[in-house]
Every structure is written in C-alpha cells, then in structure tokens.
Scaffold this active site. Sequence first.
Site, mmCIF file in Angstrom:
data_model
loop_
_atom_site.group_PDB
_atom_site.id
_atom_site.type_symbol
_atom_site.label_atom_id
_atom_site.label_comp_id
_atom_site.label_asym_id
_atom_site.label_seq_id
_atom_site.Cartn_x
_atom_site.Cartn_y
_atom_site.Cartn_z
ATOM 1 N N ASN A 84 43.605 43.007 32.445
ATOM 2 C CA ASN A 84 43.239 43.904 31.337
ATOM 3 C C ASN A 84 41.747 44.105 31.173
ATOM 4 O O ASN A 84 41.260 44.318 30.066
ATOM 5 C CB ASN A 84 43.827 43.384 30.004
ATOM 6 N N ARG A 85 41.022 43.982 32.275
ATOM 7 C CA ARG A 85 39.563 44.194 32.270
ATOM 8 C C ARG A 85 38.806 43.161 31.436
ATOM 9 O O ARG A 85 37.657 43.364 31.082
ATOM 10 C CB ARG A 85 39.211 45.608 31.767
ATOM 11 N N LEU A 86 39.472 42.047 31.093
ATOM 12 C CA LEU A 86 38.786 41.012 30.301
ATOM 13 C C LEU A 86 38.288 39.923 31.256
ATOM 14 O O LEU A 86 38.716 38.769 31.214
ATOM 15 C CB LEU A 86 39.718 40.471 29.220
ATOM 16 N N ASN A 125 42.826 48.267 40.158
ATOM 17 C CA ASN A 125 43.631 47.067 40.360
ATOM 18 C C ASN A 125 43.597 46.228 39.098
ATOM 19 O O ASN A 125 42.590 46.217 38.394
ATOM 20 C CB ASN A 125 43.043 46.220 41.496
#
Length: 214
Positions: A192-194, A11
């Site tokens: 964005n996984r940040l 997700n």
Amino acid sequence: MDKTTLANLRNNYTLNELLENNVSTNPIIQFSVWFKDALNAELVEANAMVLSTIKDAKPSARVVLLKGFDEDGFVFFTNYNSHKGLELKGNNAACLTFFWDKLERQVRIEGMIEKVSTEDSDLYFWSRPRESQIGAWVSEQSAVIEGREMLNEKLAYYQQKFENEEIIPRPQHWGGYVLKPQSMEFWQGRPNRLHDRLLYTHENDSWKIERLSP
Ligand SMILES: Cc1cc2nc3c(=O)[nH]c(=O)nc-3n(C[C@H](O)[C@H](O)[C@H](O)COP(=O)(O)O)c2cc1C
C-alpha cells in the site's frame, strides 16, 4: 504504449520489512547485509549504482560499478578526465543510488568524493583483464569522436605498443574514487505504498537513525 497501460504499471511490495530493532547501528554493516542479499538474489548487476554529480549547479547522473566498500567509503573506477571526473573536480559532493528490483530495495548514499591512492588504483587496474587495461588507454572517456573506426585504430596502436610489455602501465587519467558517506538511506518496499525508510546520518563520530515517511 498507451498512457493508461503505463499509468497502470505498478507492483505491490510484500517481500520484506525494515525495522529499527533489526538493523545494524552502523550503515556500512547494514549495507553489507543488503549487498550480500543482492548477490545471493543473482541480480544482473548487483553492484551497479547511479552516481550523481553536480555540473554548474545542475545534476548529472550515470551508472558505474561499485568495486569495494568499507568504513572508508564506496569505491568505483573511471577516467579522471571524463565528464564525471571534471564535475567532481569542480564540486566533490555526490550521491550513489542502488536499486535492487528483485528485493524491492533502494539505497541512497550521500557524501564527499576523493581519489583513492595511486597504489589502490594500480592494484585494481592490474587486476583487470589485459584488454580492459588497453581500453583505458584507448578511450578518452566522454570526448566527442567522429566514429568507431577511430577507436579501432587507437586499439590497434596500443595493442602493438604494449605487445611486448608484460605489465601495462596505468594511465594517469584513469583510477578510483571513494565516496565517504555522510548519510545513507535504506528503503524497503511495503504494501500500500507505506514503505520502510531508515535514514542514517553521520553526526559527532556516530550514526543517528531516523525513520522517514514513505
Ligand atoms: C551497468 C553499467 C556499468 C558501468 N560501469 C562504469 C564504471 O564502473 N566506470 C565508468 O567510468 N563508467 C561505467 N559505465 C558507463 C557510464 O555510465 C558512463 O557512460 C561513462 O562513465 C561516462 O560518464 P560521464 O560522461 O558522465 O563521465 C557503466 C555503465 C553501465 C550501464
């Protein structure tokens, strides 16, 4: 399920953000804000948390229910003779982990665990439904048993034993623990996984806040 399908399950988290100037300087207050959000989000078990303990230098984890929290720590109830109880007797360092999926949030709490007072264990024990109180007498939690039949027999025995008792005594081996936090990490999923990660560490009677890389 084939490997590719599983590998493609992901997700993108976009719901919220966690910024230094929007959080409380006290992690217990910050937790109460997030816990309220979790309750309002009507999660199935907002108070379910993974309790990790140490068994002979190896990790051991299971889910328990949070039953209270304040400046003194985070409380749950269990059988003191269970695996977790024996592990905590050997080493009282432990970790609690919450995952609130709908909110894209995780909280990790590390600290030392102690038993709550017998008065607090009594109060909570007697607040439980009568059947659950009897259940605490029936189950030698984590012991190997031959089958369910044995539980039914013990249930019938204790139901009869306490039939005429208005108040069921709390078994000595059943009660609460409180984890006093030394550090608490709040994780908010981001695109964005940040992700946002803020770590509170207890130092010299106050809380230091640091941002961790996702
Ligand atoms: C949603 C959920 C909530 C649970 N809550 C508790 C709890 O509050 N106390 C407890 O002793 N076990 C609870 N359990 C059961 C534990 O996960 C575990 O099976 C049990 O405590 C024995 O663990 P142990 O052998 O490591 O001591 C819960 C399990 C689930 C899935």
